[in-house]
Design a protein around this motif. Structure first.
Motif: not given
Length: 113
Positions: A7-8, A12-13, A16, A53, A57, A63-64
């Motif tokens: 997610d970082r 997915h960023r 998210f 979350h 994760v 993650p998103s």
């Protein structure tokens, strides 16, 4: 070098960040403790809003996905860490006493003379 969480980084960023904005606009109570979240507070205030979350994760949560994200206080999220909790609806009601006695009558409709 430590690997960044999904997610970082990467694909997915974007999702998210989009879902984070939606949650911060539409939710107003902490999904962990159930108390109101003051949106005017900013980090490093322990009651600042953040996105948690539901299924971490690290435990295989998406993650998103917006269904796996909830609003939380920063400190509640830190205490939860990567633990899993049952949904409040799925939890059985707690027994308030240690004895299960039969009722002699329905006391909910009782009115004294």
């Amino acid at each position: 070098m430590a690997k960044l969480r999904p997610d970082r980084q990467g694909s997915h960023r974007v999702n998210f960040e989009k879902n984070k904005k939606i949650i911060l606009k539409t939710q107003n109570t902490c999904g962990i403790c159930g108390k109101p979240v003051d949106m005017s507070l900013k980090y490093p205030d322990p009651l600042a809003p953040c996105v948690d979350h539901i299924i971490p994760v690290a435990k295989g949560g998406h993650p998103s996905d917006i269904e796996n994200l909830q609003l939380a206080h920063w400190t509640c999220n830190r205490q939860k860490s990567d633990k899993l909790f049952k949904n409040k609806e799925a939890m059985e009601p707690k027994v308030l006493g240690n004895r299960n006695l039969p009722w002699s009558m329905d006391w909910t409709s009782y009115e004294p003379d």
